[in-house]
Design a protein around this motif. Structure first.
Motif, PDB file in Angstrom:
ATOM      1  N   ASP A 170      43.508  48.353  36.603  1.00 27.09           N
ATOM      2  CA  ASP A 170      44.935  48.089  36.839  1.00 27.09           C
ATOM      3  C   ASP A 170      45.169  46.586  36.671  1.00 27.09           C
ATOM      4  O   ASP A 170      45.404  45.856  37.628  1.00 27.09           O
ATOM      5  CB  ASP A 170      45.326  48.553  38.246  1.00 27.09           C
ATOM      6  CG  ASP A 170      46.825  48.488  38.494  1.00 27.09           C
ATOM      7  OD1 ASP A 170      47.578  48.317  37.521  1.00 27.09           O
ATOM      8  OD2 ASP A 170      47.235  48.602  39.668  1.00 27.09           O
ATOM      9  N   GLY A 173      48.434  45.109  38.086  1.00 22.04           N
ATOM     10  CA  GLY A 173      48.890  45.590  39.383  1.00 22.04           C
ATOM     11  C   GLY A 173      50.131  46.444  39.287  1.00 22.04           C
ATOM     12  O   GLY A 173      51.029  46.352  40.119  1.00 22.04           O
ATOM     13  N   MET A 175      50.151  50.000  38.770  1.00 19.03           N
ATOM     14  CA  MET A 175      49.958  51.431  38.992  1.00 19.03           C
ATOM     15  C   MET A 175      50.611  51.902  40.279  1.00 19.03           C
ATOM     16  O   MET A 175      50.738  51.150  41.250  1.00 19.03           O
ATOM     17  CB  MET A 175      48.464  51.767  39.053  1.00 19.03           C
ATOM     18  CG  MET A 175      47.754  51.761  37.716  1.00 19.03           C
ATOM     19  SD  MET A 175      46.050  52.364  37.881  1.00 19.03           S
ATOM     20  CE  MET A 175      45.481  52.148  36.192  1.00 19.03           C
ATOM     21  N   VAL A 180      47.059  56.688  39.236  1.00 21.13           N
ATOM     22  CA  VAL A 180      45.635  56.754  39.574  1.00 21.13           C
ATOM     23  C   VAL A 180      45.136  58.190  39.478  1.00 21.13           C
ATOM     24  O   VAL A 180      44.094  58.467  38.872  1.00 21.13           O
ATOM     25  CB  VAL A 180      45.392  56.196  40.997  1.00 21.13           C
ATOM     26  CG1 VAL A 180      43.938  56.408  41.422  1.00 21.13           C
ATOM     27  CG2 VAL A 180      45.750  54.717  41.057  1.00 21.13           C
ATOM     28  N   PHE A 199      36.520  51.450  39.503  1.00 17.81           N
ATOM     29  CA  PHE A 199      37.954  51.231  39.722  1.00 17.81           C
ATOM     30  C   PHE A 199      38.208  49.781  40.100  1.00 17.81           C
ATOM     31  O   PHE A 199      37.669  49.276  41.083  1.00 17.81           O
ATOM     32  CB  PHE A 199      38.489  52.158  40.808  1.00 17.81           C
ATOM     33  CG  PHE A 199      39.982  52.095  40.943  1.00 17.81           C
ATOM     34  CD1 PHE A 199      40.805  52.720  40.018  1.00 17.81           C
ATOM     35  CD2 PHE A 199      40.571  51.379  41.978  1.00 17.81           C
ATOM     36  CE1 PHE A 199      42.180  52.644  40.121  1.00 17.81           C
ATOM     37  CE2 PHE A 199      41.945  51.298  42.092  1.00 17.81           C
ATOM     38  CZ  PHE A 199      42.756  51.928  41.157  1.00 17.81           C
ATOM     39  N   SER A 201      41.444  47.139  40.730  1.00 19.87           N
ATOM     40  CA  SER A 201      42.899  47.041  40.850  1.00 19.87           C
ATOM     41  C   SER A 201      43.316  45.650  41.280  1.00 19.87           C
ATOM     42  O   SER A 201      42.534  44.893  41.875  1.00 19.87           O
ATOM     43  CB  SER A 201      43.418  48.063  41.866  1.00 19.87           C
ATOM     44  OG  SER A 201      42.939  47.763  43.163  1.00 19.87           O
ATOM     45  N   HIS A 202      44.578  45.323  40.992  1.00 20.09           N
ATOM     46  CA  HIS A 202      45.208  44.114  41.504  1.00 20.09           C
ATOM     47  C   HIS A 202      46.336  44.531  42.441  1.00 20.09           C
ATOM     48  O   HIS A 202      46.942  45.583  42.276  1.00 20.09           O
ATOM     49  CB  HIS A 202      45.701  43.237  40.352  1.00 20.09           C
ATOM     50  CG  HIS A 202      44.572  42.641  39.579  1.00 20.09           C
ATOM     51  ND1 HIS A 202      44.577  42.532  38.201  1.00 20.09           N
ATOM     52  CD2 HIS A 202      43.386  42.127  39.983  1.00 20.09           C
ATOM     53  CE1 HIS A 202      43.446  41.966  37.806  1.00 20.09           C
ATOM     54  NE2 HIS A 202      42.705  41.731  38.864  1.00 20.09           N
ATOM     55  N   ASN A 203      46.617  43.676  43.417  1.00 18.81           N
ATOM     56  CA  ASN A 203      47.331  44.130  44.607  1.00 18.81           C
ATOM     57  C   ASN A 203      48.829  43.825  44.602  1.00 18.81           C
ATOM     58  O   ASN A 203      49.419  43.584  45.652  1.00 18.81           O
ATOM     59  CB  ASN A 203      46.675  43.497  45.840  1.00 18.81           C
ATOM     60  CG  ASN A 203      46.761  44.399  47.057  1.00 18.81           C
ATOM     61  OD1 ASN A 203      47.123  45.575  46.967  1.00 18.81           O
ATOM     62  ND2 ASN A 203      46.429  43.856  48.203  1.00 18.81           N
ATOM     63  N   SER A 208      46.190  48.435  46.633  1.00 18.74           N
ATOM     64  CA  SER A 208      44.779  48.454  46.236  1.00 18.74           C
ATOM     65  C   SER A 208      43.899  49.206  47.228  1.00 18.74           C
ATOM     66  O   SER A 208      43.018  49.984  46.829  1.00 18.74           O
ATOM     67  CB  SER A 208      44.256  47.031  46.059  1.00 18.74           C
ATOM     68  OG  SER A 208      44.768  46.454  44.881  1.00 18.74           O
ATOM     69  N   PHE A 211      44.612  52.865  46.946  1.00 19.08           N
ATOM     70  CA  PHE A 211      44.026  53.378  45.704  1.00 19.08           C
ATOM     71  C   PHE A 211      42.519  53.620  45.876  1.00 19.08           C
ATOM     72  O   PHE A 211      41.980  54.627  45.404  1.00 19.08           O
ATOM     73  CB  PHE A 211      44.234  52.390  44.562  1.00 19.08           C
ATOM     74  CG  PHE A 211      45.645  52.309  44.044  1.00 19.08           C
ATOM     75  CD1 PHE A 211      46.573  53.304  44.300  1.00 19.08           C
ATOM     76  CD2 PHE A 211      46.047  51.232  43.268  1.00 19.08           C
ATOM     77  CE1 PHE A 211      47.870  53.228  43.815  1.00 19.08           C
ATOM     78  CE2 PHE A 211      47.335  51.143  42.766  1.00 19.08           C
ATOM     79  CZ  PHE A 211      48.246  52.143  43.046  1.00 19.08           C
ATOM     80  N   ASN A 240      43.244  40.772  44.684  1.00 22.48           N
ATOM     81  CA  ASN A 240      42.513  42.021  44.471  1.00 22.48           C
ATOM     82  C   ASN A 240      42.406  42.819  45.771  1.00 22.48           C
ATOM     83  O   ASN A 240      42.905  42.404  46.806  1.00 22.48           O
ATOM     84  CB  ASN A 240      41.100  41.709  43.973  1.00 22.48           C
ATOM     85  CG  ASN A 240      41.086  41.003  42.633  1.00 22.48           C
ATOM     86  OD1 ASN A 240      41.925  40.156  42.343  1.00 22.48           O
ATOM     87  ND2 ASN A 240      40.136  41.327  41.788  1.00 22.48           N
TER      88      ASN A 240
END
Length: 538
Positions: A170, A173, A175, A180, A199, A201-203, A208, A211, A240
């Motif tokens: 992601d 950020g 998603m 997901v 996985f 992701s960025h927050n 995050s 997720f 993150n």
């Protein structure tokens, strides 16, 4: 059986906020303490081409795997050490074979553009990593950028290469939970079962941690998964997933054996001082970066250079072409900023005055479709019976009490004489030549669409802002290439755009549908002439 592994990327992705300029002693201590806390995978930095990066120490931008050896405690047999290579930024001919003393694996990242244009070379790079004896982690940047079909094609390539893991990333950020679920399901059902799903992701939306729990749930305790995090969530803009959160969750909920206190100590000993000088975490500007899937540098530049309000940052991000948002071009942003401020206005008072003028009356919108001629009598009777306030779109109606709304400079200029003495509303991108009512152009458009300047949609967005309770629409016919004319007035006809009619209809339908859904329960909308978009109201 333990199926979840934590990968801490503080020294790499977290370090980007300080240009990866960690002191050597700190790199060693963080890597050691992460291993002591039983973190499964520690990412020690980037591996970059020596032509672009001159390694002098005190940095996690490395140019050779041997440079990482002093920072690794290879006696910790349960911890794997990895580095990250961006495609196009490293000469694989210089990659030394795995010897057990340096990193164990390489995370290889590439964009969709690189995948589409250089697939054969990507495969060669991946095979080179495996042939040199390293565990291969495949990281397709910005998973949201791939269609479902393209994800399945990517999975086919991954199965062919058979890496240690394949990542859902992601990058911006952007998603939501359904993204997901969808992407994980596609990959899980089609990728070889012995390949891990990683996985990252960025927050931006503060999702995050949620997720991470969702991915753990989706794995059903069988598929091996890797969850990326950084200490304190350290990273550019929103940052993150917090390593300490996922560590605590796995210890409390799944009885994993990570050392939570050791992780918390690192926050105090190393991360806190960076948080005092460098801001990361949730902000509305970070949210905008997520909404528009933008490179964080664009947000940082707009925030620091122009000190803009958050909504203005969002508007300017929306002006950047979607493919260019994922990079950063400060000259282009500056040009767009100048363009934006040139026609941005504060229309608060104007909106209040228009609300007062309309009151609780129904608004009849006259769109210049050919049905205005066919149903002329019925439309006139309806307007009289309902005592509607009439607003025409890009033309002047016969009714002298009607308003005319213009979002098109050409139509506005053509009707200069007819506009004389009439009530005219224009969007602020129009160069006014009289005493017009001007509303903010940027509040009426959605740049997520190619045809965002459709004037009818702009007017409906204005009526939404005006909180109108009843809207009737006439002449909203849509476009038909088989008709001699699609307009009530022949001067509107432009045969050059016939090839775009299908795309126009599709996008107008989507934009209109969004407006209808937004106004559901607040505003009654109906068509009084037949047209292509009637079914949206059914």
């Amino acid at each position: 059986m333990k199926n979840v592994s934590i990968l801490d990327c503080t020294l790499r992705d977290g370090g980007r906020i300080i240009d990866c300029a960690f002191p050597d002693q700190e790199i060693k201590e963080i890597a050691d303490k992460l291993a002591n806390a039983k973190i499964d995978i520690v990412e020690v930095g980037f591996l970059r081409d020596s032509k672009d990066v001159k390694y002098k120490g005190n940095s996690t931008f490395f140019t050779d795997v041997d440079q990482m050896i002093p920072f690794l405690d290879k006696s910790k047999k349960n911890t794997m050490y990895v580095a990250f290579i961006d495609y196009g930024m490293f000469d694989f001919q210089t990659l030394k074979p795995f010897n057990g003393e340096s990193i164990d694996g390489i995370r290889f990242g590439f964009t969709k553009k690189s995948y589409m244009e250089n697939r054969a070379e990507l495969l060669e790079c991946m095979q080179e990593i495996k042939d040199k004896g390293y565990k291969l982690f495949v990281q397709g940047v910005n998973s949201l950028n791939y269609s479902d079909r393209e994800i399945l094609e990517l999975v086919d390539m991954v199965n062919e290469v058979h890496p240690y893991s394949f990542g859902i990333v992601d990058t911006y950020g952007a998603m939501y939970m359904d993204d997901v679920d969808r992407i994980y399901g596609l990959i899980d059902h089609n990728m070889d079962k012995d390949i891990c799903i990683n996985f990252h992701s960025h927050n931006n939306y503060q999702l995050s941690f949620a997720f991470a729990q969702e991915v753990i749930k989706l794995s059903r305790g069988s598929r091996k998964i890797i969850i990326d995090g950084t200490l304190g969530g350290m990273g550019k803009v929103a940052g993150n997933l917090n390593t300490e959160l996922i560590v605590d969750y796995l210890v409390r909920k799944l009885q994993y054996d990570y050392e939570v206190d050791d992780v918390l100590d690192m926050l105090d000993d190393y991360i806190y001082k960076y948080s005092l000088k460098h801001k990361w975490g949730y902000s509305t500007a970070a949210m905008m970066a997520g909404i528009y899937k933008s490179h964080p540098n664009n947000v940082i530049y707009l925030t620091e250079k122009y000190r803009l309000d958050t909504k203005d940052i969002g508007k300017i991000l929306s002006m950047i072409a979607p493919d260019k948002r994922q990079r950063y071009d400060y000259d282009n942003i500056q040009k767009l900023y100048i363009e934006y401020v040139a026609d941005k206005i504060d229309d608060y008072q104007t909106i209040q005055e228009l609300k007062a003028a309309i009151g609780d009356r129904e608004v009849l919108v006259l769109v210049p479709g050919n049905s205005l001629n066919t149903y002329r009598e019925q439309i006139d009777d309806y307007a009289k019976e309902q005592k509607s306030l009439v607003i025409s779109v890009n033309f002047i109606a016969d009714n002298p009490e009607a308003y005319a709304f213009f979002g098109n400079q050409k139509r506005y200029a053509m009707l200069q004489k007819k506009r004389s003495g009439r009530k005219v509303i224009i969007s602020s991108n129009i160069e006014s030549d009289g005493d017009d009512i001007v509303v903010n152009y940027h509040s009426l458009i959605n740049r997520g669409y190619k045809y965002f300047e459709n004037t009818t949609i702009m007017l409906l967005n204005l009526l939404k802002r005006l909180e109108v309770s009843k809207i009737s629409i006439a002449g909203f016919d849509g476009f038909d290439a088989g008709k001699a004319s699609n307009y009530a007035d022949e001067t509107f006809q432009n045969d050059r755009h016939v090839a775009e009619f299908d795309a126009l209809n599709e996008e107008i339908s989507k934009m209109f549908s969004e407006i209808v859904k937004t106004l559901e329960g607040k505003c009654e909308i109906k068509m009084i002439t037949p047209g292509r978009f009637e079914e949206i109201l059914e």
